[in-house]
Scaffold this active site. Sequence first.
Site, PDB file in Angstrom:
ATOM      1  N   TRP A  12       1.172  -1.392  -0.157  1.00 44.06           N
ATOM      2  CA  TRP A  12      -0.038   0.049   0.122  1.00 44.06           C
ATOM      3  C   TRP A  12       1.260   1.142  -0.086  1.00 44.06           C
ATOM      4  O   TRP A  12       0.241   1.888   0.409  1.00 44.06           O
ATOM      5  CB  TRP A  12      -1.010  -0.219   0.900  1.00 44.06           C
ATOM      6  CG  TRP A  12      -1.316  -0.661   1.118  1.00 44.06           C
ATOM      7  CD1 TRP A  12      -1.613  -2.108   2.335  1.00 44.06           C
ATOM      8  CD2 TRP A  12      -2.783  -1.608   0.829  1.00 44.06           C
ATOM      9  NE1 TRP A  12      -2.187  -2.969   2.647  1.00 44.06           N
ATOM     10  CE2 TRP A  12      -3.434  -2.713   1.279  1.00 44.06           C
ATOM     11  CE3 TRP A  12      -3.616  -1.220  -0.353  1.00 44.06           C
ATOM     12  CZ2 TRP A  12      -4.255  -3.655   0.578  1.00 44.06           C
ATOM     13  CZ3 TRP A  12      -4.926  -1.722  -1.094  1.00 44.06           C
ATOM     14  CH2 TRP A  12      -5.057  -3.310  -0.424  1.00 44.06           C
ATOM     15  N   GLN A  28     -21.882   3.313 -12.800  1.00 50.49           N
ATOM     16  CA  GLN A  28     -22.846   1.784 -11.886  1.00 50.49           C
ATOM     17  C   GLN A  28     -24.099   2.317 -11.333  1.00 50.49           C
ATOM     18  O   GLN A  28     -24.212   2.139  -9.658  1.00 50.49           O
ATOM     19  CB  GLN A  28     -21.479   0.970 -10.729  1.00 50.49           C
ATOM     20  CG  GLN A  28     -20.926   0.115 -12.255  1.00 50.49           C
ATOM     21  CD  GLN A  28     -21.622  -0.832 -12.861  1.00 50.49           C
ATOM     22  OE1 GLN A  28     -22.446  -1.741 -12.185  1.00 50.49           O
ATOM     23  NE2 GLN A  28     -20.736  -1.703 -14.042  1.00 50.49           N
ATOM     24  N   PHE A  29     -24.496   3.163 -11.250  1.00 49.45           N
ATOM     25  CA  PHE A  29     -25.636   4.122 -10.526  1.00 49.45           C
ATOM     26  C   PHE A  29     -26.460   3.126  -9.939  1.00 49.45           C
ATOM     27  O   PHE A  29     -26.666   3.709  -8.618  1.00 49.45           O
ATOM     28  CB  PHE A  29     -25.971   4.869 -10.977  1.00 49.45           C
ATOM     29  CG  PHE A  29     -27.346   4.817 -12.517  1.00 49.45           C
ATOM     30  CD1 PHE A  29     -28.542   5.236 -11.931  1.00 49.45           C
ATOM     31  CD2 PHE A  29     -26.939   4.187 -13.706  1.00 49.45           C
ATOM     32  CE1 PHE A  29     -29.619   4.902 -13.100  1.00 49.45           C
ATOM     33  CE2 PHE A  29     -27.813   3.994 -14.427  1.00 49.45           C
ATOM     34  CZ  PHE A  29     -28.789   4.832 -14.028  1.00 49.45           C
ATOM     35  N   THR A  30     -26.882   2.161 -10.620  1.00 53.30           N
ATOM     36  CA  THR A  30     -28.422   1.100 -10.355  1.00 53.30           C
ATOM     37  C   THR A  30     -27.347   0.232  -9.132  1.00 53.30           C
ATOM     38  O   THR A  30     -28.119  -0.826  -8.729  1.00 53.30           O
ATOM     39  CB  THR A  30     -28.191  -0.012 -11.114  1.00 53.30           C
ATOM     40  OG1 THR A  30     -27.515  -0.406 -12.261  1.00 53.30           O
ATOM     41  CG2 THR A  30     -29.640   1.493 -12.188  1.00 53.30           C
TER      42      THR A  30
END
Length: 104
Positions: A12, A28-30
């Site tokens: 990281w 990916q609004f749904t």
Amino acid sequence: MRLWDDETGGRWMKGVMDIGGEVLCVSQFTLLASTKKGTKPNFQGAANPEQAKLLYESFVNKVKEGYDPSKVKDGRFQAMMEVALINDGPVTIEVQTGSRVPEE
């Protein structure tokens, strides 16, 4: 966000700008669906398409402003897309800002 290891194996330690990587923004609004009731997803908590498109376009523009725009790609909002990727690691990170929409 630092998501990649450095040359010595330090976890990281590097961000996308450090490694010169590309950014793919996929709408990916749904995905905001409640599955608490019944057998069908409920999308009532999702933004309307016009508002969601503005938010998505604003996000993509912010990413381009903060990085090399030629390395930032996105799809067409509300289009059927097939996206292939290689998932490099067993990690999924959910980034949240502001308040969440309460679930049913």
